[in-house]
Design a protein around this motif. Structure first.
Motif, PDB file in Angstrom:
ATOM      1  N   ILE A 165      35.594  51.715  39.856  1.00 25.09           N
ATOM      2  CA  ILE A 165      34.399  50.903  40.052  1.00 25.09           C
ATOM      3  C   ILE A 165      34.328  49.824  38.978  1.00 25.09           C
ATOM      4  O   ILE A 165      34.453  50.125  37.778  1.00 25.09           O
ATOM      5  CB  ILE A 165      33.135  51.789  39.993  1.00 25.09           C
ATOM      6  N   LEU A 166      34.150  48.604  39.423  1.00 21.71           N
ATOM      7  CA  LEU A 166      33.872  47.505  38.512  1.00 21.71           C
ATOM      8  C   LEU A 166      32.380  47.222  38.657  1.00 21.71           C
ATOM      9  O   LEU A 166      31.930  46.727  39.693  1.00 21.71           O
ATOM     10  CB  LEU A 166      34.686  46.263  38.874  1.00 21.71           C
ATOM     11  N   GLU A 167      31.600  47.587  37.653  1.00 23.74           N
ATOM     12  CA  GLU A 167      30.141  47.515  37.765  1.00 23.74           C
ATOM     13  C   GLU A 167      29.658  46.086  37.956  1.00 23.74           C
ATOM     14  O   GLU A 167      28.749  45.826  38.724  1.00 23.74           O
ATOM     15  CB  GLU A 167      29.496  48.122  36.517  1.00 23.74           C
ATOM     16  N   SER A 168      30.281  45.141  37.262  1.00 23.31           N
ATOM     17  CA  SER A 168      29.918  43.735  37.370  1.00 23.31           C
ATOM     18  C   SER A 168      31.201  42.937  37.156  1.00 23.31           C
ATOM     19  O   SER A 168      31.607  42.694  36.014  1.00 23.31           O
ATOM     20  CB  SER A 168      28.860  43.380  36.312  1.00 23.31           C
ATOM     21  N   ALA A 169      31.824  42.579  38.274  1.00 25.16           N
ATOM     22  CA  ALA A 169      33.162  41.984  38.188  1.00 25.16           C
ATOM     23  C   ALA A 169      33.147  40.686  37.386  1.00 25.16           C
ATOM     24  O   ALA A 169      32.206  39.880  37.476  1.00 25.16           O
ATOM     25  CB  ALA A 169      33.699  41.728  39.589  1.00 25.16           C
ATOM     26  N   SER A 170      34.210  40.498  36.616  1.00 18.56           N
ATOM     27  CA  SER A 170      34.374  39.262  35.860  1.00 18.56           C
ATOM     28  C   SER A 170      35.752  38.676  36.157  1.00 18.56           C
ATOM     29  O   SER A 170      36.657  39.380  36.632  1.00 18.56           O
ATOM     30  CB  SER A 170      34.218  39.519  34.361  1.00 18.56           C
ATOM     31  N   THR A 171      35.913  37.396  35.886  1.00 15.90           N
ATOM     32  CA  THR A 171      37.174  36.719  36.230  1.00 15.90           C
ATOM     33  C   THR A 171      38.365  37.331  35.491  1.00 15.90           C
ATOM     34  O   THR A 171      39.491  37.315  36.001  1.00 15.90           O
ATOM     35  CB  THR A 171      37.095  35.217  35.930  1.00 15.90           C
ATOM     36  N   ASN A 172      38.144  37.895  34.302  1.00 21.25           N
ATOM     37  CA  ASN A 172      39.271  38.488  33.580  1.00 21.25           C
ATOM     38  C   ASN A 172      39.688  39.851  34.135  1.00 21.25           C
ATOM     39  O   ASN A 172      40.598  40.496  33.618  1.00 21.25           O
ATOM     40  CB  ASN A 172      39.003  38.577  32.073  1.00 21.25           C
ATOM     41  N   GLN A 173      39.027  40.272  35.202  1.00 22.14           N
ATOM     42  CA  GLN A 173      39.446  41.491  35.901  1.00 22.14           C
ATOM     43  C   GLN A 173      40.281  41.170  37.136  1.00 22.14           C
ATOM     44  O   GLN A 173      40.649  42.076  37.897  1.00 22.14           O
ATOM     45  CB  GLN A 173      38.227  42.344  36.279  1.00 22.14           C
ATOM     46  N   THR A 174      40.564  39.904  37.339  1.00 19.57           N
ATOM     47  CA  THR A 174      41.518  39.512  38.375  1.00 19.57           C
ATOM     48  C   THR A 174      42.876  40.080  38.009  1.00 19.57           C
ATOM     49  O   THR A 174      43.411  39.810  36.929  1.00 19.57           O
ATOM     50  CB  THR A 174      41.600  37.974  38.486  1.00 19.57           C
ATOM     51  N   SER A 175      43.431  40.903  38.908  1.00 19.31           N
ATOM     52  CA  SER A 175      44.661  41.607  38.571  1.00 19.31           C
ATOM     53  C   SER A 175      45.155  42.383  39.785  1.00 19.31           C
ATOM     54  O   SER A 175      44.502  42.442  40.825  1.00 19.31           O
ATOM     55  CB  SER A 175      44.393  42.582  37.420  1.00 19.31           C
ATOM     56  N   MET A 176      46.323  43.021  39.611  1.00 18.82           N
ATOM     57  CA  MET A 176      46.824  43.995  40.574  1.00 18.82           C
ATOM     58  C   MET A 176      46.419  45.375  40.073  1.00 18.82           C
ATOM     59  O   MET A 176      46.659  45.710  38.912  1.00 18.82           O
ATOM     60  CB  MET A 176      48.349  43.909  40.693  1.00 18.82           C
ATOM     61  N   TYR A 177      45.806  46.165  40.944  1.00 17.91           N
ATOM     62  CA  TYR A 177      45.379  47.517  40.591  1.00 17.91           C
ATOM     63  C   TYR A 177      46.217  48.530  41.351  1.00 17.91           C
ATOM     64  O   TYR A 177      46.334  48.471  42.579  1.00 17.91           O
ATOM     65  CB  TYR A 177      43.892  47.701  40.894  1.00 17.91           C
ATOM     66  N   LEU A 178      46.791  49.459  40.607  1.00 17.84           N
ATOM     67  CA  LEU A 178      47.662  50.472  41.190  1.00 17.84           C
ATOM     68  C   LEU A 178      47.083  51.857  40.953  1.00 17.84           C
ATOM     69  O   LEU A 178      46.662  52.181  39.845  1.00 17.84           O
ATOM     70  CB  LEU A 178      49.055  50.404  40.557  1.00 17.84           C
ATOM     71  N   CYS A 179      47.105  52.649  41.988  1.00 19.59           N
ATOM     72  CA  CYS A 179      46.682  54.045  41.908  1.00 19.59           C
ATOM     73  C   CYS A 179      47.919  54.928  41.980  1.00 19.59           C
ATOM     74  O   CYS A 179      48.905  54.582  42.656  1.00 19.59           O
ATOM     75  CB  CYS A 179      45.736  54.358  43.062  1.00 19.59           C
ATOM     76  N   ALA A 180      47.889  56.064  41.302  1.00 21.41           N
ATOM     77  CA  ALA A 180      49.016  56.997  41.342  1.00 21.41           C
ATOM     78  C   ALA A 180      48.491  58.426  41.263  1.00 21.41           C
ATOM     79  O   ALA A 180      47.361  58.662  40.828  1.00 21.41           O
ATOM     80  CB  ALA A 180      49.981  56.729  40.184  1.00 21.41           C
ATOM     81  N   SER A 181      49.330  59.364  41.694  1.00 23.69           N
ATOM     82  CA  SER A 181      48.975  60.777  41.575  1.00 23.69           C
ATOM     83  C   SER A 181      50.188  61.577  41.137  1.00 23.69           C
ATOM     84  O   SER A 181      51.332  61.131  41.293  1.00 23.69           O
ATOM     85  CB  SER A 181      48.433  61.317  42.902  1.00 23.69           C
ATOM     86  N   SER A 182      49.934  62.742  40.560  1.00 24.80           N
ATOM     87  CA  SER A 182      51.028  63.626  40.170  1.00 24.80           C
ATOM     88  C   SER A 182      50.517  65.057  40.164  1.00 24.80           C
ATOM     89  O   SER A 182      49.308  65.311  40.097  1.00 24.80           O
ATOM     90  CB  SER A 182      51.584  63.259  38.787  1.00 24.80           C
ATOM     91  N   SER A 183      51.476  65.981  40.216  1.00 24.31           N
ATOM     92  CA  SER A 183      51.135  67.397  40.191  1.00 24.31           C
ATOM     93  C   SER A 183      51.015  67.878  38.749  1.00 24.31           C
ATOM     94  O   SER A 183      51.821  67.520  37.902  1.00 24.31           O
ATOM     95  CB  SER A 183      52.215  68.204  40.918  1.00 24.31           C
TER      96      SER A 183
END
Lengths: 113, 111
Positions: free
Chosen positions: A77-95
């Motif tokens: 969650i980005l509570e209040s998005a800002s321009t410096n949060q422009t990016s690629m976001y990656l999710c991952a999982s592991s056991s």
């Protein structure tokens, strides 16, 4: 086949908006992670979770929060998005009992204008 | 604390030439080591990993990496690259239930 899915491939939001990025995995993994990826900086860990309702800050948690109400789902969650949060976001999982190998989703490219 | 260094941000190479992507790590404990690949507009995929045993590990598409404990390195090599190997490559080291990633090396294969 392990599958990690992310709710959007591309997202455009305005400054100040609240933004939700969703991630779902189907392998019953205990650990889930959110990274942001920027050119020249590699992957930086934002938050991770090792169990339902548990979370730990990563290297760059400022401006972000997370939610894990179910084992398979981890939200950023980005509570209040800002321009410096422009990016690629990656999710991952592991056991938790595995060898630390992480399985990644396809990524969400977020642009904040 | 563990850390990973990938000194080369970009490696240009001609098709069918050999290539080495360098990775050095620091850790005071035993580690697992990984190489991930990211093709354009995709997430990361595991290329190969070292857990224990033989220090030379191989991938299905011709890459190999050698764990060198004395030099704390895990360099990735391929004897002959293809255009399709163009991608960004990330080295990672294990650290208490998570991975620490390097900053990545862009392998640019030219015809």
């Amino acid at each position: 086949d392990v599958k990690v899915t992310q709710s959007s491939r591309y997202l455009v939001k305005r400054t100040g908006e609240k933004v939700f990025l969703e991630c779902v995995q189907d392998m019953d993994h205990e650990n889930m992670f959110w990274y942001r990826q920027d050119p020249g900086l590699g992957l930086r860990l934002i938050y991770f979770s090792y169990d339902v309702k548990m979370k730990e800050k990563g290297d760059i948690p400022e401006g972000y929060s997370v939610s894990r109400e179910k084992k398979e789902r981890f939200s950023l969650i980005l509570e209040s998005a800002s321009t410096n949060q422009t990016s690629m976001y990656l999710c991952a999982s592991s056991s938790y009992s595995g060898d630390y190998e992480q399985y990644f989703g396809p990524g969400t490219r977020l642009t904040v204008t | 604390a563990q850390s990973v260094t990938q000194l080369d941000s970009q490696v240009p190479v001609f098709e069918e030439a050999p290539v080495e992507l360098r990775c050095n790590y620091s850790s005071s404990v035993s580690v697992y080591l990984f190489w991930y690949v990211q093709y354009p507009n995709q997430g990361l995929q595991l290329l190969l990993k070292y857990l224990s045993g033989s220090t030379l590990v191989e991938s299905i598409n011709g890459f190999e990496a050698e764990f060198n404990k004395s030099q704390t390195s895990f360099h990735l090599r391929k004897p002959s690259v293809h255009i399709s190997d163009t991608a960004e490559y990330f080295c990672a080291v294990s650290a208490t239930n998570k991975l620490i990633f390097g900053t990545g090396t862009l392998l640019a294969v030219q015809p």
